[in-house]
Design a protein around this motif. Structure first.
Motif, PDB file in Angstrom:
ATOM      1  N   HIS A  75      -3.341 -11.521  -0.574  1.00 14.94           N
ATOM      2  CA  HIS A  75      -3.135 -10.165  -1.072  1.00 14.94           C
ATOM      3  C   HIS A  75      -2.878 -10.197  -2.587  1.00 14.94           C
ATOM      4  CE1 HIS A  75      -2.872  -9.320   3.150  1.00 14.94           C
ATOM      5  NE2 HIS A  75      -1.719  -9.959   3.290  1.00 14.94           N
ATOM      6  N   THR A  76      -2.925  -9.023  -3.199  1.00 18.69           N
ATOM      7  CA  THR A  76      -2.561  -8.902  -4.612  1.00 18.69           C
ATOM      8  C   THR A  76      -1.094  -8.503  -4.706  1.00 18.69           C
ATOM      9  OG1 THR A  76      -4.792  -8.216  -5.233  1.00 18.69           O
ATOM     10  CG2 THR A  76      -3.028  -7.703  -6.785  1.00 18.69           C
ATOM     11  N   LEU A  77      -0.312  -9.309  -5.419  1.00 20.01           N
ATOM     12  CA  LEU A  77       1.115  -9.053  -5.565  1.00 20.01           C
ATOM     13  C   LEU A  77       1.450  -8.787  -7.026  1.00 20.01           C
ATOM     14  CD1 LEU A  77       4.047  -9.030  -4.477  1.00 20.01           C
ATOM     15  CD2 LEU A  77       4.092 -11.511  -4.872  1.00 20.01           C
ATOM     16  N   HIS A  78       2.131  -7.682  -7.286  1.00 21.27           N
ATOM     17  CA  HIS A  78       2.653  -7.349  -8.622  1.00 21.27           C
ATOM     18  C   HIS A  78       1.571  -7.377  -9.707  1.00 21.27           C
ATOM     19  CE1 HIS A  78       6.456  -7.145  -6.814  1.00 21.27           C
ATOM     20  NE2 HIS A  78       6.837  -8.392  -6.920  1.00 21.27           N
ATOM     21  N   GLY A  79       0.411  -6.817  -9.379  1.00 19.26           N
ATOM     22  CA  GLY A  79      -0.658  -6.719 -10.370  1.00 19.26           C
ATOM     23  C   GLY A  79      -1.485  -7.973 -10.520  1.00 19.26           C
ATOM     24  N   GLY A  80      -1.261  -8.972  -9.675  1.00 26.21           N
ATOM     25  CA  GLY A  80      -2.037 -10.209  -9.747  1.00 26.21           C
ATOM     26  C   GLY A  80      -1.376 -11.263 -10.611  1.00 26.21           C
ATOM     27  N   PRO A  81      -2.020 -12.419 -10.750  1.00 28.78           N
ATOM     28  CA  PRO A  81      -1.411 -13.544 -11.482  1.00 28.78           C
ATOM     29  C   PRO A  81      -1.241 -13.294 -12.973  1.00 28.78           C
ATOM     30  CG  PRO A  81      -3.689 -14.044 -10.905  1.00 28.78           C
ATOM     31  CD  PRO A  81      -3.340 -12.777 -10.191  1.00 28.78           C
TER      32      PRO A  81
ATOM     33  N   TYR B 295       0.400  -2.499 -10.435  1.00 24.43           N
ATOM     34  CA  TYR B 295       0.873  -2.047  -9.133  1.00 24.43           C
ATOM     35  C   TYR B 295       1.941  -2.997  -8.618  1.00 24.43           C
ATOM     36  CZ  TYR B 295       0.900   0.318  -4.646  1.00 24.43           C
ATOM     37  OH  TYR B 295       1.297   1.059  -3.553  1.00 24.43           O
ATOM     38  N   GLY B 296       3.187  -2.505  -8.594  1.00 25.48           N
ATOM     39  CA  GLY B 296       4.278  -3.279  -8.032  1.00 25.48           C
ATOM     40  C   GLY B 296       4.105  -3.455  -6.538  1.00 25.48           C
ATOM     41  N   ASN B 297       4.474  -4.649  -6.055  1.00 23.64           N
ATOM     42  CA  ASN B 297       4.367  -5.032  -4.654  1.00 23.64           C
ATOM     43  C   ASN B 297       2.921  -5.366  -4.279  1.00 23.64           C
ATOM     44  OD1 ASN B 297       5.188  -5.433  -1.832  1.00 23.64           O
ATOM     45  ND2 ASN B 297       6.994  -4.270  -2.422  1.00 23.64           N
ATOM     46  N   ARG B 298       2.600  -5.287  -2.988  1.00 29.58           N
ATOM     47  CA  ARG B 298       1.369  -5.880  -2.475  1.00 29.58           C
ATOM     48  C   ARG B 298       0.276  -4.851  -2.197  1.00 29.58           C
ATOM     49  NH1 ARG B 298       5.799  -8.584  -0.785  1.00 29.58           N
ATOM     50  NH2 ARG B 298       5.743 -10.866  -0.924  1.00 29.58           N
ATOM     51  N   ILE B 299      -0.968  -5.321  -2.382  1.00 24.93           N
ATOM     52  CA  ILE B 299      -2.160  -4.562  -2.001  1.00 24.93           C
ATOM     53  C   ILE B 299      -2.973  -5.452  -1.068  1.00 24.93           C
ATOM     54  CG2 ILE B 299      -4.313  -3.522  -2.801  1.00 24.93           C
ATOM     55  CD1 ILE B 299      -2.892  -2.840  -5.409  1.00 24.93           C
ATOM     56  N   ALA B 300      -3.259  -4.950   0.136  1.00 22.48           N
ATOM     57  CA  ALA B 300      -3.889  -5.760   1.180  1.00 22.48           C
ATOM     58  C   ALA B 300      -5.238  -6.313   0.740  1.00 22.48           C
ATOM     59  CB  ALA B 300      -4.054  -4.936   2.463  1.00 22.48           C
ATOM     60  N   HIS B 301      -5.356  -7.633   0.805  1.00 22.35           N
ATOM     61  CA  HIS B 301      -6.597  -8.352   0.500  1.00 22.35           C
ATOM     62  C   HIS B 301      -7.114  -8.053  -0.912  1.00 22.35           C
ATOM     63  CE1 HIS B 301      -6.392  -9.176   4.762  1.00 22.35           C
ATOM     64  NE2 HIS B 301      -6.521  -7.890   5.041  1.00 22.35           N
ATOM     65  N   GLY B 302      -6.278  -7.430  -1.728  1.00 20.69           N
ATOM     66  CA  GLY B 302      -6.678  -7.140  -3.099  1.00 20.69           C
ATOM     67  C   GLY B 302      -7.778  -6.117  -3.217  1.00 20.69           C
ATOM     68  N   LYS B 303      -7.908  -5.251  -2.229  1.00 18.51           N
ATOM     69  CA  LYS B 303      -8.999  -4.273  -2.240  1.00 18.51           C
ATOM     70  C   LYS B 303      -8.457  -2.854  -2.398  1.00 18.51           C
ATOM     71  CE  LYS B 303     -12.188  -6.995   0.620  1.00 18.51           C
ATOM     72  NZ  LYS B 303     -13.138  -7.274  -0.471  1.00 18.51           N
TER      73      LYS B 303
ATOM     74  N   PRO C  59       4.454  -0.289  -0.428  1.00 17.92           N
ATOM     75  CA  PRO C  59       3.436  -1.328  -0.590  1.00 17.92           C
ATOM     76  C   PRO C  59       2.115  -0.935   0.085  1.00 17.92           C
ATOM     77  CG  PRO C  59       5.538  -2.271   0.093  1.00 17.92           C
ATOM     78  CD  PRO C  59       5.672  -0.791   0.213  1.00 17.92           C
ATOM     79  N   ASP C  60       1.026  -1.277  -0.588  1.00 17.69           N
ATOM     80  CA  ASP C  60      -0.329  -1.009  -0.088  1.00 17.69           C
ATOM     81  C   ASP C  60      -0.617   0.471   0.108  1.00 17.69           C
ATOM     82  OD1 ASP C  60      -2.885  -2.059   0.566  1.00 17.69           O
ATOM     83  OD2 ASP C  60      -2.469  -1.843   2.710  1.00 17.69           O
ATOM     84  N   SER C  61       0.054   1.332  -0.647  1.00 15.86           N
ATOM     85  CA  SER C  61      -0.207   2.772  -0.548  1.00 15.86           C
ATOM     86  C   SER C  61      -1.665   3.160  -0.835  1.00 15.86           C
ATOM     87  CB  SER C  61       0.722   3.546  -1.487  1.00 15.86           C
ATOM     88  OG  SER C  61       2.018   3.624  -0.944  1.00 15.86           O
ATOM     89  N   PRO C  62      -2.397   2.438  -1.703  1.00 14.72           N
ATOM     90  CA  PRO C  62      -3.799   2.827  -1.929  1.00 14.72           C
ATOM     91  C   PRO C  62      -4.643   2.783  -0.666  1.00 14.72           C
ATOM     92  CG  PRO C  62      -3.069   1.323  -3.637  1.00 14.72           C
ATOM     93  CD  PRO C  62      -2.001   1.332  -2.595  1.00 14.72           C
TER      94      PRO C  62
END
Length: 384
Positions: free
Chosen positions: A136-142, A111-119, A353-356
């Motif tokens: 947050h989770t950015l670009h699929g994580g580390p 997932y490109g870009n950010r997901i809030a709090h990784g949830k 970003p954070d569409s999920p």
């Protein structure tokens, strides 16, 4: 006598074959137009082979790509005087790519870009993803796709196919996701990137490319004098952790309005405008007016110095524009260039970003039996 001639013929054949093999070995060592050597990329990671692949067209344009992270390493295009310029940031060897935490030229996923709090919640089940950016989770994580080795198949001189299987649970995401990225260097000097993905379990996917462009061809210089155009009436604002708030705001009357071309540096430091303060410049998603029509211009960047014009076309609803605000001089790349703040611009085609976690935004969900598709075209030309 007959036997003598047979021996001579055999020796000739052996000599020709040997010369051909030596030529092929030498070719693997030949520098590309950008000066990058294939041998400096030939390595392996967890048993998977890493290499450099070179695309070229009849116009002399050349694109070098490594299957480590599906990365665009160099892009050689002519300026207004016909001089070839490398217009992307990156390294000239695989060791530097692996030694530093960077996204230079990478294929980004899941997932490109950010997901809030990784949830995220998929089919009623909540998944916790690795948090690697302000919580947050950015670009699929580390350990996103930028650090994976894709299988590569160079179909011809202008086409490279990259595939990767992201297994169920990788970086916390559900489903075995089969990914194919096809990069085509067209005869009109465009890099046509086509993404496909399928899953065996419902999941989310949002693939993009993270090339850092500097159209001057000198990555020691900033992009502040470049002219930016974005075909968008709206953008998605962020908070001070770079996370989208859920709002969609008009660009009218703000420094986010690039519907008419503007010099990037003209308003970038207007920190009285909160969004530029939060982003330390531009690091935002624009809501494109194109409606997913690949024939409509999404954005463009023009170098007044070289005359090189980059146009972006996409099937995606959003475009993240990032002006290299966090480049800090610690990365020394190709040609010894020091990558400082605002020495590049990224144009990442995407779902918002954070569409999920925002049900009223374009959906990033993919179910079994469906095929995720996305397309991005980076087209280069010259304007005097």
């Amino acid at each position: 006598m007959k036997k003598f001639y047979q021996i001579v013929l055999l020796l000739v054949v052996i000599t020709v074959v040997a010369c051909t093999n030596n030529k092929q070995e030498t070719n693997t060592e030949l520098a590309t137009l950008s000066g990058i050597k294939r041998s400096d990329f030939q390595s392996s990671l967890n048993g998977d082979s890493i290499d450099l692949f070179v695309l070229s067209n009849a116009n002399g344009v050349e694109v070098s790509i490594t299957n480590y992270g599906g990365r665009i390493v160099s892009v050689m295009v002519p300026d207004r005087d016909g001089n070839m310029k490398d217009v992307v940031l990156g390294y000239d060897n695989i060791d530097d790519y692996r030694a530093t935490d960077n996204n230079f030229g990478a294929t980004i996923g899941r997932y490109g870009n950010r997901i809030a709090h990784g949830k995220i919640t998929v089919e009623g089940v909540e998944y916790q993803l690795p948090q690697n950016n302000f919580g947050h989770t950015l670009h699929g994580g580390p350990e996103g796709f930028d650090k994976k080795v894709f299988k590569a198949n160079q179909i011809d001189n202008q086409t490279l196919e990259l595939t990767y299987l992201s297994e169920d649970g990788e970086a916390g995401f559900p489903g075995n996701l089969s990914v194919k990225v096809t990069m085509i260097l067209t005869n009109d000097n465009a890099i046509d990137i086509q993404y496909e993905a399928e899953t065996d379990k419902e999941t989310i996917v949002n693939l993009t490319n993270h090339s850092y462009f500097n159209l001057s061809g000198d990555a020691n210089k900033t992009i502040l004098n470049d002219v930016l155009t974005i075909n968008a009436d709206q953008f998605t604002p962020v908070d001070d952790t770079f996370m989208t708030t859920g709002e969609i705001l008009t660009v009218e009357g703000t420094p986010m309005d690039f519907r008419n071309s503007n010099v990037i540096g003209e308003r970038i430091d207007n920190y009285e405008y909160e969004q530029l303060k939060f982003g330390d410049g531009y690091d935002h998603n624009w809501v494109l007016n194109t409606g997913g029509d690949i024939s409509q211009l999404a954005a463009s960047v023009y170098s007044q110095e070289t005359g090189i014009l980059l146009e972006v076309y996409t099937t995606e609803p959003g475009l993240q524009v990032y002006t290299g605000n966090f480049l800090d001089g610690t990365n020394v790349g190709k040609y010894g260039a020091v990558y400082n703040k605002r020495n590049a611009i990224c144009l990442e085609t995407q779902k918002y970003p954070d569409s999920p976690n925002k049900s009223n935004w374009p959906s990033p969900y993919l179910k079994p039996g469906e095929t995720y598709t996305s397309r991005c075209i980076y087209k280069f030309s010259v304007e005097n």
